[in-house]
Design a protein around this motif. Structure first.
Motif, mmCIF file in Angstrom:
data_model
loop_
_atom_site.group_PDB
_atom_site.id
_atom_site.type_symbol
_atom_site.label_atom_id
_atom_site.label_comp_id
_atom_site.label_asym_id
_atom_site.label_seq_id
_atom_site.Cartn_x
_atom_site.Cartn_y
_atom_site.Cartn_z
ATOM 1 N N ALA A 4 30.859 23.654 43.278
ATOM 2 C CA ALA A 4 31.573 22.975 41.977
ATOM 3 C C ALA A 4 31.091 21.705 41.214
ATOM 4 O O ALA A 4 30.689 21.465 40.401
ATOM 5 N N GLU A 5 31.361 20.479 42.324
ATOM 6 C CA GLU A 5 30.768 19.132 42.281
ATOM 7 C C GLU A 5 29.500 19.334 41.025
ATOM 8 O O GLU A 5 29.132 18.847 40.779
ATOM 9 N N LEU A 6 29.009 19.226 43.114
ATOM 10 C CA LEU A 6 27.228 19.722 42.291
ATOM 11 C C LEU A 6 27.071 20.189 40.592
ATOM 12 O O LEU A 6 26.269 19.832 40.263
ATOM 13 N N SER A 7 27.611 21.501 41.069
ATOM 14 C CA SER A 7 27.009 22.181 39.243
ATOM 15 C C SER A 7 27.262 21.643 38.289
ATOM 16 O O SER A 7 27.515 21.604 36.852
ATOM 17 N N ASP A 8 28.552 20.561 38.009
ATOM 18 C CA ASP A 8 29.547 19.733 36.947
ATOM 19 C C ASP A 8 28.314 18.917 36.467
ATOM 20 O O ASP A 8 28.589 17.433 35.337
ATOM 21 N N GLU A 9 27.733 18.071 37.502
ATOM 22 C CA GLU A 9 26.687 17.097 37.567
ATOM 23 C C GLU A 9 24.796 17.216 37.156
ATOM 24 O O GLU A 9 24.652 16.552 36.284
ATOM 25 N N LEU A 10 24.650 18.891 37.194
ATOM 26 C CA LEU A 10 23.573 19.039 36.608
ATOM 27 C C LEU A 10 23.162 18.835 35.016
ATOM 28 O O LEU A 10 24.053 19.737 34.332
ATOM 29 N N PRO A 11 22.675 18.141 34.181
ATOM 30 C CA PRO A 11 22.459 18.284 33.331
ATOM 31 C C PRO A 11 22.149 19.429 31.937
ATOM 32 O O PRO A 11 21.094 20.390 32.890
ATOM 33 N N ASP A 12 22.213 19.817 31.237
ATOM 34 C CA ASP A 12 22.311 20.902 30.448
ATOM 35 C C ASP A 12 21.130 20.965 29.632
ATOM 36 O O ASP A 12 20.290 22.048 30.018
ATOM 37 N N ASN A 13 20.593 19.891 29.732
ATOM 38 C CA ASN A 13 19.244 19.999 29.663
ATOM 39 C C ASN A 13 17.412 19.087 29.680
ATOM 40 O O ASN A 13 16.995 18.958 29.392
ATOM 41 N N SER A 14 18.173 18.601 31.253
ATOM 42 C CA SER A 14 16.768 18.583 32.210
ATOM 43 C C SER A 14 16.279 19.146 32.977
ATOM 44 O O SER A 14 18.220 19.393 33.852
ATOM 45 N N PRO A 15 15.533 19.524 34.133
ATOM 46 C CA PRO A 15 15.182 19.768 34.991
ATOM 47 C C PRO A 15 15.649 18.633 36.038
ATOM 48 O O PRO A 15 16.069 17.468 35.836
ATOM 49 N N ARG A 16 16.497 19.735 37.246
ATOM 50 C CA ARG A 16 16.085 18.387 38.610
ATOM 51 C C ARG A 16 16.086 19.028 39.764
ATOM 52 O O ARG A 16 15.967 20.521 39.853
ATOM 53 N N TYR A 17 15.652 18.523 40.806
ATOM 54 C CA TYR A 17 15.568 19.157 42.185
ATOM 55 C C TYR A 17 16.806 19.039 42.712
ATOM 56 O O TYR A 17 17.861 17.605 42.702
#
Length: 142
Positions: free
Chosen positions: A57-70
């Motif tokens: 849940a914490e990880l999910s909250d940190e992922l941006p809406d408009n930018s890719p991440r690994y």
């Protein structure tokens, strides 16, 4: 030398962090994840912050809406056979709202980070909500 390894870079500090994370998570009792990004200014692949996330849940909250991440994820689980497993995977997070330029940038570095981090496999997701089903995706690999 591949063209990817000439275009994208890893600092020695990042290489050390990747190795340390991989070695420290192999016997973990809880999920552990770190987020990586590509710095467009110098094409360096680096950790987004110093945080090691211990909940999905914490990880999910940190992922941006408009930018890719690994995301490098170590996720302890019990397989249907009863055997304990700690898969170490890379999540390629590519939201549908990110630009084509960013899609190409992250697509080009995906295999390079996979090799540098020594993950077992890559899981593709396009929304942070997809993380809620990560355990099923991990169990499906056997």
């Amino acid at each position: 030398m591949s063209s990817e390894s000439r275009l994208y870079t890893f600092s020695q500090e990042t290489k050390d962090k990747l190795r340390k994370f991989r070695l420290s998570t192999s016997r973990a009792k809880d999920p552990q994840a770190v987020i990586y990004l590509i710095d467009k200014n110098n094409m360096e692949i680096k950790q987004a912050d110093e945080e090691v996330y211990k909940s999905i849940a914490e990880l999910s909250d940190e992922l941006p809406d408009n930018s890719p991440r690994y995301v490098l994820l170590s996720y302890p689980l019990t397989l249907d056979s009863g055997r304990q497993s700690v898969p170490y995977v890379m999540i390629n997070y590519l939201p549908p709202t990110c630009s084509n330029e960013m899609r190409m940038l992250y697509a080009g570095a995906k295999e390079l980070l996979r090799n540098q981090s020594e993950v077992g496999r890559i899981i593709e997701i396009d929304s942070a909500e997809d993380l809620e089903e990560i355990e099923e995706k991990l169990k499906g690999e056997d």
